[in-house]
Design a protein around this motif. Structure first.
Motif, short mmCIF file in Angstrom:
data_model
loop_
_atom_site.label_atom_id
_atom_site.label_comp_id
_atom_site.label_asym_id
_atom_site.label_seq_id
_atom_site.Cartn_x
_atom_site.Cartn_y
_atom_site.Cartn_z
N LEU A 73 10.21 -4.65 -6.36
CA LEU A 73 9.05 -4.54 -7.20
C LEU A 73 9.24 -3.92 -8.60
CD1 LEU A 73 7.04 -2.52 -4.40
CD2 LEU A 73 6.48 -5.04 -5.13
N ASN A 74 8.94 -4.89 -9.45
CA ASN A 74 9.12 -4.71 -10.90
C ASN A 74 7.95 -4.38 -11.56
OD1 ASN A 74 12.03 -5.67 -10.47
ND2 ASN A 74 11.15 -7.80 -10.56
N TYR A 75 7.89 -3.04 -12.18
CA TYR A 75 6.88 -2.58 -12.96
C TYR A 75 6.84 -2.61 -14.21
CZ TYR A 75 4.87 -1.05 -8.35
OH TYR A 75 4.53 -0.82 -7.07
N GLU A 76 6.28 -3.97 -14.78
CA GLU A 76 6.39 -4.21 -16.39
C GLU A 76 5.32 -3.30 -17.00
OE1 GLU A 76 6.71 -8.38 -17.47
OE2 GLU A 76 7.02 -8.64 -15.10
N PHE A 77 4.29 -3.07 -16.43
CA PHE A 77 2.98 -2.88 -17.36
C PHE A 77 2.58 -1.36 -16.79
CE2 PHE A 77 2.96 -7.32 -16.68
CZ PHE A 77 2.93 -8.03 -18.08
N ILE A 78 3.10 -0.61 -15.78
CA ILE A 78 2.55 0.43 -15.51
C ILE A 78 3.87 1.46 -15.46
CG2 ILE A 78 2.81 0.83 -12.98
CD1 ILE A 78 -0.40 1.03 -13.06
N LYS A 79 3.66 2.66 -15.70
CA LYS A 79 4.66 3.54 -15.77
C LYS A 79 4.76 4.36 -14.30
CE LYS A 79 6.34 7.32 -18.38
NZ LYS A 79 6.09 8.63 -17.84
N ARG B 129 13.18 2.96 6.17
CA ARG B 129 12.70 3.44 4.73
C ARG B 129 12.77 5.13 4.80
NH1 ARG B 129 9.79 1.56 0.54
NH2 ARG B 129 9.87 -0.67 1.57
N GLU B 130 13.90 5.19 3.92
CA GLU B 130 14.41 6.63 4.08
C GLU B 130 13.65 7.40 2.72
OE1 GLU B 130 18.62 6.31 4.38
OE2 GLU B 130 18.39 6.66 6.57
N GLU B 131 12.64 7.49 2.67
CA GLU B 131 11.68 8.03 1.74
C GLU B 131 10.23 8.45 2.36
OE1 GLU B 131 10.19 5.74 -1.53
OE2 GLU B 131 9.75 4.06 -0.29
N SER B 132 9.45 9.16 1.69
CA SER B 132 8.26 9.20 2.08
C SER B 132 7.30 8.66 1.06
CB SER B 132 7.80 10.73 1.94
OG SER B 132 8.35 11.56 3.12
N CYS B 133 6.31 7.62 1.37
CA CYS B 133 5.48 7.23 0.50
C CYS B 133 4.29 6.82 1.28
CB CYS B 133 6.17 5.96 -0.16
SG CYS B 133 6.62 4.40 0.81
N ASP C 285 12.56 6.25 -5.66
CA ASP C 285 12.08 4.81 -6.40
C ASP C 285 13.55 4.04 -6.53
OD1 ASP C 285 9.32 4.94 -6.47
OD2 ASP C 285 9.41 6.10 -8.28
N GLU C 286 14.63 4.80 -6.53
CA GLU C 286 15.82 4.24 -7.06
C GLU C 286 16.30 3.30 -5.88
OE1 GLU C 286 20.20 5.93 -8.45
OE2 GLU C 286 18.36 6.96 -8.81
N ASN C 287 16.10 3.88 -4.86
CA ASN C 287 16.64 2.84 -3.27
C ASN C 287 15.48 2.05 -2.68
OD1 ASN C 287 19.38 3.72 -3.78
ND2 ASN C 287 18.63 5.70 -3.28
N PHE C 288 14.03 2.57 -2.93
CA PHE C 288 13.29 2.04 -1.97
C PHE C 288 12.28 1.51 -2.84
CE2 PHE C 288 15.69 4.47 0.67
CZ PHE C 288 15.73 3.65 1.73
#
Lengths: 251, 645
Positions: free
Chosen positions: B632-638, B584-588, B607-610
């Motif tokens: 993860l598809n966010y349909e309702f939240i930005k 997981r090459e990101e910080s979250c 968000d693009e890759n992870f």
């Protein structure tokens, strides 16, 4: 700090128990009592001896799992704490510390300092609840509860079921434990409808399991790690009498 | 190959759960009696599930590692439980609780599951009140609320500093009622040793009776894993001594996928480590951040003087104190989410401003005591202050508390779909044992909410949907070959461990594991360290299997053996955690990679890759596990950059 420990060892419920003496040195005063036993156990493992079995879990005084009878006191010399919250700074250097399990007929020894306290669960199963099932219930604010009553109920509900009250009592009575639950539920409107049946069933189960009666020595209150008051017992006696005399729900 | 189908119902977010319930399959009362369910674990998630399923009429067996369900570590939760009641009229709603939870989880949780959690949150409060849980009330007799990290509303219900205790006792009472009614059978002092599959479906478990060492077999139509998290992989954590990830690992090794193992929550307010002999860390509730202010000295020489004992914190003037959370995050101040507060503490200590032994910051109640009075503070936090004083031997009314971050909760866990079913049919996972609702970081007071939501209001529906297909499936005998083989494997494993008779005590190896994990897979991670950790862990695994010393026998109570079995599982889990953290090459959220930070030093998501769940599949002893992705598809939240400034 250095200590001499006299610890009760017993292989199983049927084996004959005995005190064994251990020396333990260089213990930090900031070390907790159970951490001191961990250190002892690690040294026993290093010597290929069987470590001392003792119940423990959360180690922050809330789960009620730990319970040792230390120098004649359940949970040791300090006030309002469980064994896991006891620290070695409460002892004197070079002191001899005697460690025993809870001793009461309804709490048979499983091994060393571990006892079987499921008798307490059996009492709760007789009625230490409100008989609601999941769902179909009104809004949490539908029935206002006066703050002082909610607070009192909370004080009674803070019992952790460790059994120190039973261990402290010369009659091995579980009155403080039972009365804390009875009082909590009878103070709240949700628990009220079943209160007469509840107190009778729980007391009957307590007697059946071999717990003794209360003779008002208040040793339970003095040793309770959560400072549950004996006034709970008075409230339970009142509930019990009322249920037997004034209701038609006499069992 | 198993495909990752989340089975999220179609339609508008707010209608998914209602639609699911309206269309799910049911089981009639006569058939419920013919169906057996095993629940492993008696904390909030397990007790509430067993009580609810028992009340519906299913035959439930529940297994408890301690002597009583009331010992489960849910009991130690202090601060509270969230719900979107909006009793305070401060603008709360299901949508806002949903949004806060998704944002708090750093946009790494599944939308539909989180929305459902927020939706059922209100019923939990009603349920608990009906059970006689003595929540705090105000003078009008109405339920009181407090605030927690990551929220700008007061939506946390509490019972002094003992909310987890009261909620667990509520669930325990519901369970006790069902035990009395005979719908639930309770098996105490049992630890799950393996999961048994028949025709690729979960049909039973193998347990070890911790009192006499007996290996036992149990069969059912479905199995629920409610065994909590794996924070004890770090050795020192706020978890109880008996908490372990063994049951989840056994399921993983039997084919259940494990999701996001690297997401670990480091809680900012724990009592600092004080010695090598220390066995566990103690949490000081997040609720303290409602009134406590966190600071370190502004001048590095003051910090040094404090560490050397030449200066007392009370002697430092107001203008010489750095309230770094209020400074960096003015909008949320001391109530930023846990991951952010933890990293900020580490940043100050690493920069040389730490107090105590260098790894501690102050949590100060001076201002609150001046404002509200000592009595009010005592009423709110009395038990926590007492707990602190007993451990540290310092009076927190007079001196600021010293705190430091510690491992607290694991967001990762068994992968589950919308129905809380794992990739093994008939195997469900609830509460902390699953991965579903908290993304990469859990908000305070949400663990209790999730455990009870799963047990009271989700599982009774979704399991029924599964079990409706099983009414023609007869009970199976535990004498079948599958049970025979599983029991044999368990016995062989135990024999192997006890016969090693090496030189390393279990505790010493456990400490070694904890050290590797805290050092290399801890609060701040980077590729270099993670790459170091992986071979160290595999060496440790070899060391365990060749040199562990377990005294005693297998046929009586033997805590050393119990610890050794769990440690073997924890080492394997640690390896997957390190691998997941490396990929997981990101910080979250709780996963902070030092290579991926913004210019202001905040976590930088990619968000693009992870934007996926990392889902690991076990491939056998000595083989590398394979990672699958659930996008993860966010349909309702930005999806936005998390901002608490």
């Amino acid at each position: 700090m250095d200590f001499t420990l006299k610890i009760w060892r017993q292989e199983n419920a049927n084996a004959k128990g005995r005190f064994e003496t251990y020396k333990i040195n260089d213990i930090s005063p900031d070390c907790s009592f159970l951490e001191m036993l961990d250190i002892l156990n690690e040294s026993l493992v290093n010597k290929l001896s069987h470590p001392v079995c003792f119940d423990n879990d959360c180690r922050e005084g809330i789960c009620g799992m730990c319970g040792l009878y230390i120098n004649g006191h359940p949970h040791g010399p300090d006030q309002a704490i469980t064994t896991c919250q006891l620290h070695m700074r409460k002892f004197k250097d070079k002191e001899t510390i005697v460690i025993e399990p809870w001793r009461a007929k309804p709490f048979p020894i499983i091994r060393d300092l571990v006892v079987d306290r499921t008798a307490l669960d059996k009492i709760i199963q007789e009625g230490g609840y409100v008989s609601v099932t999941t769902g179909g219930i009104p809004d949490g604010n539908a029935i206002p509860i006066p703050k002082y009553k909610a607070d009192q109920a909370m004080d009674s509900a803070s019992c952790i079921g460790c059994g120190a009250c039973v261990a402290a009592c010369k009659n091995a009575s579980a009155m403080l434990f039972v009365s804390a639950k009875v009082t909590q539920l009878s103070l709240l409107p949700q628990g009220k409808p079943e209160s007469s049946i509840r107190v009778q069933k729980m007391v009957a189960k307590m007697d059946e399991l071999g717990f003794g009666n209360c003779t008002n020595t208040y040793a339970c209150e003095a040793e309770c790690p959560k400072e549950i008051k004996c006034s709970n017992i008075a409230k339970m006696n009142r509930e019990f009498l009322f249920a037997k005399v004034c209701t038609e729900e006499n069992i | 190959m198993t495909t990752l189908n989340s089975k999220t119902p179609e339609g508008e977010l707010s209608e998914k759960w209602t639609k699911y319930k309206a269309s799910q399959k049911l089981v009639n009362p006569a058939n419920k009696r013919k169906l057996d369910v095993i629940v492993v674990g008696t904390g909030l998630a397990g007790s509430s599930a067993a009580a609810s399923l028992g009340a519906l009429g299913f035959n439930v067996k529940i297994f408890c590692i301690s002597d009583s369900p009331r010992r489960a570590h849910s009991i130690a939760a202090q601060g509270g439980i969230n719900a979107a009641k909006n009793y305070q009229n401060d603008g709360d709603s299901v949508e806002r609780l949903f949004y806060d939870t998704i944002k708090g989880g750093d946009y790494r949780a599944r939308e539909a599951n989180v929305y459902r959690l927020a939706e059922v949150s209100n019923s939990i409060i009603d349920q608990c009140v009906a059970q006689g849980v003595p929540f705090a009330r105000d003078y009008s007799g109405m339920l009181d609320n407090r605030s927690f990290g990551g929220a700008q509303v007061s939506r946390t219900f509490y019972a002094k500093g003992q909310t987890g205790q009261q909620l667990l006792l509520g669930a325990y009472s519901a369970l006790s009622k069902e035990i009395k009614a005979g719908t639930v059978k309770m098996y105490e002092r049992r630890e799950m040793m393996d999961l048994v599959l028949v025709d690729n479906q979960a049909r039973g478990i193998i347990t070890r009776n911790l009192q006499n060492g007996e290996i036992e077999r149990w069969s059912a139509h479905a199995v629920v894993i409610a065994t909590g998290g794996y924070g004890n992989v770090y050795f020192l954590s706020t978890n109880a001594m008996n908490c372990n990830g063994s049951a989840a690992i056994q399921c993983y090794k039997r084919g259940a996928y494990f999701a996001n193992p690297c997401y670990v929550q480091i809680h900012p307010t724990c009592i600092p480590v004080h010695g090598e002999y220390q066995s566990k860390l103690t949490l000081m509730s997040e609720s303290l951040r409602n009134d406590g202010r966190i600071w370190v000295p502004k001048k590095i020489e003051d910090a040094q003087a404090i560490r050397e004992g030449r200066l007392k914190p009370t002697e430092i003037a107001e203008q010489d104190r750095d309230y770094y959370l209020e400074r960096r995050y003015p909008a949320f101040g001391n109530l930023v989410p846990r991951d952010i507060a933890s990293r900020a503490a580490k940043e100050r200590c690493d920069a040389g401003y730490g107090v105590g032994a260098g790894f501690a910051v102050y949590l100060d109640f001076k201002t609150a005591i001046e404002r509200l009075g000592r009595d009010k503070i005592h009423e709110r936090y009395g038990n926590l202050f007492q707990m602190y004083e007993k451990i540290v031997d310092v009076d927190p009314y007079e001196n600021p508390m010293m705190i430091y971050p510690a491992v607290h909760y694991t967001m990762g866990g068994l992968w589950v779909d919308y129905e809380l079913q794992t990739t093994i049919p008939g195997l469900f996972a609830t509460g902390e044992a699953n991965f579903s609702d908290h993304g990469a970081n859990r908000l305070g007071a949400s663990a209790l909410m999730q455990g009870l939501a799963d047990g009271y209001f989700v599982l009774p529906y979704t399991m029924q949907n599964f079990l409706s297909d099983k009414i023609h499936q007869p009970r199976i005998s535990v004498e079948s070959q599958e049970f025979e083989n599983a029991e044999k494997a368990v016995k062989e494993k135990i024999e192997k461990i006890i016969s090693i008779k090496g030189e390393k005590t279990v505790d010493s190896l456990q400490r070694e594991l904890g050290h590797i994990m805290w050092e290399y897979v801890g609060m701040g991670r980077n590729a270099e360290n993670l790459k170091k950790a992986i071979p160290l862990l595999s060496d440790l695994r070899k060391k365990f299997w060749s040199n562990v010393r377990v005294v005693g026998d297998t046929t009586s109570m033997n805590p050393e053996l119990e610890k050794a079995i769990r440690l073997a599982d924890h080492i394997e889990l640690a390896e997957v955690m390190a691998k997941d953290a490396l990929q997981r090459e990101e910080s979250c959220g709780g996963h902070y990679r030092e290579e991926f930070v913004t210019e202001e030093g905040e976590a930088k998501r990619d968000d693009e890759n992870f934007k996926f769940v990392g889902v690991w599949e076990y491939k056998g002893e000595g083989q590398d596990p394979i990672m699958h992705k659930e996008e993860l598809n966010y349909e309702f939240i930005k999806v936005q950059q998390r901002n608490y400034k």
